[in-house]
Design a protein around this motif. Structure first.
Motif, mmCIF file in Angstrom:
data_model
loop_
_atom_site.group_PDB
_atom_site.id
_atom_site.type_symbol
_atom_site.label_atom_id
_atom_site.label_comp_id
_atom_site.label_asym_id
_atom_site.label_seq_id
_atom_site.Cartn_x
_atom_site.Cartn_y
_atom_site.Cartn_z
ATOM 1 N N ALA A 152 0.836 -1.208 0.000
ATOM 2 C CA ALA A 152 0.000 0.000 0.000
ATOM 3 C C ALA A 152 0.866 1.251 0.000
ATOM 4 O O ALA A 152 0.561 2.231 -0.695
ATOM 5 N N ARG A 153 1.951 1.219 0.778
ATOM 6 C CA ARG A 153 2.857 2.379 0.813
ATOM 7 C C ARG A 153 3.441 2.648 -0.561
ATOM 8 O O ARG A 153 3.692 3.805 -0.924
ATOM 9 N N GLN A 154 3.633 1.593 -1.338
ATOM 10 C CA GLN A 154 4.159 1.737 -2.691
ATOM 11 C C GLN A 154 3.064 2.030 -3.720
ATOM 12 O O GLN A 154 3.322 2.022 -4.933
ATOM 13 N N SER A 155 1.845 2.284 -3.246
ATOM 14 C CA SER A 155 0.714 2.675 -4.107
ATOM 15 C C SER A 155 0.313 1.585 -5.098
ATOM 16 O O SER A 155 -0.185 1.883 -6.193
ATOM 17 N N LEU A 156 0.487 0.319 -4.727
ATOM 18 C CA LEU A 156 0.215 -0.775 -5.656
ATOM 19 C C LEU A 156 -1.260 -1.156 -5.724
ATOM 20 O O LEU A 156 -1.656 -1.957 -6.574
ATOM 21 N N PHE A 157 -2.073 -0.588 -4.836
ATOM 22 C CA PHE A 157 -3.511 -0.847 -4.868
ATOM 23 C C PHE A 157 -4.307 0.363 -5.367
ATOM 24 O O PHE A 157 -5.535 0.291 -5.466
ATOM 25 N N ASP A 158 -3.636 1.449 -5.676
ATOM 26 C CA ASP A 158 -4.316 2.724 -5.896
ATOM 27 C C ASP A 158 -5.289 2.733 -7.066
ATOM 28 O O ASP A 158 -6.269 3.493 -7.049
ATOM 29 N N ASP A 159 -5.043 1.947 -8.103
ATOM 30 C CA ASP A 159 -5.918 1.999 -9.281
ATOM 31 C C ASP A 159 -6.968 0.894 -9.297
ATOM 32 O O ASP A 159 -7.643 0.679 -10.303
ATOM 33 N N LEU A 160 -7.138 0.190 -8.176
ATOM 34 C CA LEU A 160 -8.143 -0.872 -8.111
ATOM 35 C C LEU A 160 -9.558 -0.299 -8.088
ATOM 36 O O LEU A 160 -9.827 0.722 -7.448
ATOM 37 N N ASP A 161 -10.470 -0.979 -8.776
ATOM 38 C CA ASP A 161 -11.891 -0.633 -8.714
ATOM 39 C C ASP A 161 -12.609 -1.426 -7.630
ATOM 40 O O ASP A 161 -13.637 -1.000 -7.109
ATOM 41 N N ALA A 162 -12.075 -2.598 -7.302
ATOM 42 C CA ALA A 162 -12.630 -3.430 -6.231
ATOM 43 C C ALA A 162 -11.608 -4.499 -5.895
ATOM 44 O O ALA A 162 -10.745 -4.841 -6.712
ATOM 45 N N VAL A 163 -11.706 -5.034 -4.664
ATOM 46 C CA VAL A 163 -10.767 -6.073 -4.237
ATOM 47 C C VAL A 163 -11.489 -7.011 -3.263
ATOM 48 O O VAL A 163 -12.296 -6.567 -2.434
ATOM 49 N N LEU A 164 -11.212 -8.306 -3.393
ATOM 50 C CA LEU A 164 -11.890 -9.325 -2.586
ATOM 51 C C LEU A 164 -10.881 -10.173 -1.816
ATOM 52 O O LEU A 164 -9.742 -10.355 -2.249
ATOM 53 N N GLY A 165 -11.322 -10.716 -0.698
ATOM 54 C CA GLY A 165 -10.504 -11.623 0.093
ATOM 55 C C GLY A 165 -11.383 -12.589 0.857
ATOM 56 O O GLY A 165 -12.610 -12.467 0.870
ATOM 57 N N TRP A 166 -10.753 -13.562 1.492
ATOM 58 C CA TRP A 166 -11.479 -14.467 2.381
ATOM 59 C C TRP A 166 -10.517 -14.974 3.442
ATOM 60 O O TRP A 166 -9.309 -14.818 3.314
ATOM 61 N N HIS A 167 -11.087 -15.589 4.493
ATOM 62 C CA HIS A 167 -10.236 -16.116 5.551
ATOM 63 C C HIS A 167 -10.818 -17.392 6.123
ATOM 64 O O HIS A 167 -12.039 -17.532 6.256
#
Length: 472
Positions: A152-167
């Motif tokens: 995140a600090r490297q701005s690698l998520f900045d252009d995402l429109d949506a993101v999913l995860g699970w646990h």
């Protein structure tokens, strides 16, 4: 899009995916040491036609990308194990030979399910002419909240429109709750050594400073949010009681429901450290380790996940899975097993009496509750619309970060739950790529939830605050 065809693609790869999942379980590599696990995932995706991007400063991280244009949809993978949780796949506690580590949080299942979902989506995108970009974020070191925070600090998520995860968990349900934000800091106290009996007046004890700081922190607990937590351990208390300890160190983790609360408690903790140094005439050097945000769930994306949990249906557990769950669960009382639902259901009795393993899907809402755990996925949730779900990978009553969880994560229970999760992810991704209006609604909700807030990485946040970095 025919989702049954999508699910069938995952079923066709089930044995291959289970083999990878089991291999990563056997590797059991801890945070930032996931060399073989990362390479296995990377090679699989590269062979499947994904473009691989490196992450500077994180050798075991990478981004695998397929397609082009918008929307840009991401999935968050994790694959680090925990130290001290080595365990065979059996119902008696016994370490595996050759490792002290174990997948007591089930990250071997997370990363592998996302392989299945990503490759199934790649074929669906080709077969249906879908436009957009799919990203598999290979995120190391979740257990120490480092991987996604640094990305995140490297701005690698900045252009995402949506993101999913699970646990991994004990129930199949969308997780609408938030999690605790954290800061992790080590306080190193520097004093003067001396003979503890012959010349105590010449010494200045770093250990005294540590103990005084801990006393101050204990008093602070009365004046913080009820859901906030202060954990610590003394990582260096000196070398001999016959010598005044010149060096001593204590490691603190601060947790609270919101990021601003963590920052306020951290500021006060630094003052306590300064006071301990003043009282003992020692010097304190704080060293910020890591931090993460609370989670901001997106309801639009949560509904997509809910629909796909229902569409996939129950996990295909075998008779052997149920038998193993009963063996593992013999250490848990009926009350412990049924208590799982207390935070989710008005009536915990919705979990059937006598159940040891839940294959079915629950459609409930825990929105507004705070889970007593933390995840660096929280940082991503303040950068792009985010939602996640839980999957029953462990028997009811089984605590995460335990040998029970390690055993289940490498068993048929874990393997079949992983395939289930892959299908839920694949179906949800398909919905987002075929319905851009849903993505736009998620983005609208996200902007409204932020209300002008701008994400700042925890390390930069700490560095920018003089009260957190300088103690006089």
């Amino acid at each position: 899009m025919d989702k049954q065809n999508l699910f069938s693609q995952i079923d066709n790869r089930a044995e291959e995916l289970k083999s990878i999942c089991r291999q990563i379980w056997e590797y059991a590599e801890t945070a930032l040491n996931e060399t073989r696990s990362s390479a296995l995932l990377r090679d699989y995706l590269q062979r499947a036609g994904f473009r691989i991007k490196e992450v500077p400063g994180l050798p075991t991280a990478f981004i695998a990308e397929y397609g082009e244009g918008r929307p840009v949809i991401g999935i968050l993978s994790e694959y680090d194990a925990l130290p001290g949780l080595s365990q065979k796949v059996q119902a008696e506690k016994e370490k595996r030979e050759g490792t002290e580590n174990g997948h007591g949080c089930g990250h071997n299942m997370i990363c592998t399910s996302m392989l299945g979902a990503a490759v199934a989506l790649r074929e669906a995108m080709n077969g249906n002419g879908l436009k957009g970009t799919l990203r598999y974020y290979a995120c190391p070191a979740e257990e120490i909240t480092v991987g996604k925070v640094e990305m995140a600090r490297q701005s690698l998520f900045d252009d995402l429109d949506a993101v999913l995860g699970w646990h991994p968990s004990q129930l199949n349900v969308v997780a609408r709750s938030t999690y605790l934000a954290t800061n992790s800091i080590k306080f190193h106290f520097k004093g003067k050594s001396s003979h503890a009996a012959a010349a105590p007046e010449a010494g200045r004890s770093g250990l005294d400073a540590v103990e005084l700081m801990n006393v101050g922190a204990n008093y602070l607990r009365e004046h913080i949010n009820d859901k906030a937590r202060l954990h610590y351990c003394i990582t260096n208390g000196g070398t001999s009681p016959n010598t005044v300890p010149e060096d001593a160190e204590v490691w603190y983790i601060v947790r609270a429901p919101r990021r601003n609360e963590v920052q306020d408690i951290t500021r006060r903790l630094y003052k306590i450290a300064a006071g301990a140094a003043l009282m003992t005439e020692t010097k304190v050097i704080p060293e910020f380790q890591s931090g993460c945000y609370d989670v901001m769930p997106n309801e639009v994306l949560s509904q997509v996940l809910d629909e796909n949990l229902q569409a996939v249906g129950a996990i295909g557990f075998t008779k052997q899975d149920y038998a193993f769950a009963r063996e593992l669960g013999r250490d848990f009382t009926e009350e412990q097993r049924r208590r799982v639902g207390a935070a989710l259901f008005t009536e915990p009795g919705q979990i059937p009496k006598g159940s040891y393993l839940e294959a079915g899907v629950y459609s409930v809402s825990d929105r507004g509750t705070v889970k007593a755990a933390s995840t660096d996925a929280g940082d991503v949730s303040y950068i792009a619309p985010f939602a996640q779900f839980n999957v029953a990978t462990w028997p009811l009553g089984c605590p995460p970060h335990s040998w029970y969880a390690s055993a289940a994560s490498g068993s048929g229970i874990g393997m079949n739950a992983m395939i289930f999760a892959a299908k839920v992810l694949a179906g949800s991704l398909a919905d987002l790529f075929t319905h851009p209006e849903t993505v736009e609604r998620a983005r609208k909700e996200f902007r409204e939830s932020l209300d002008g807030f701008r994400y700042v990485a925890p390390a930069e946040e700490a560095a920018a605050n003089e009260a957190l970095t300088t103690i006089v």
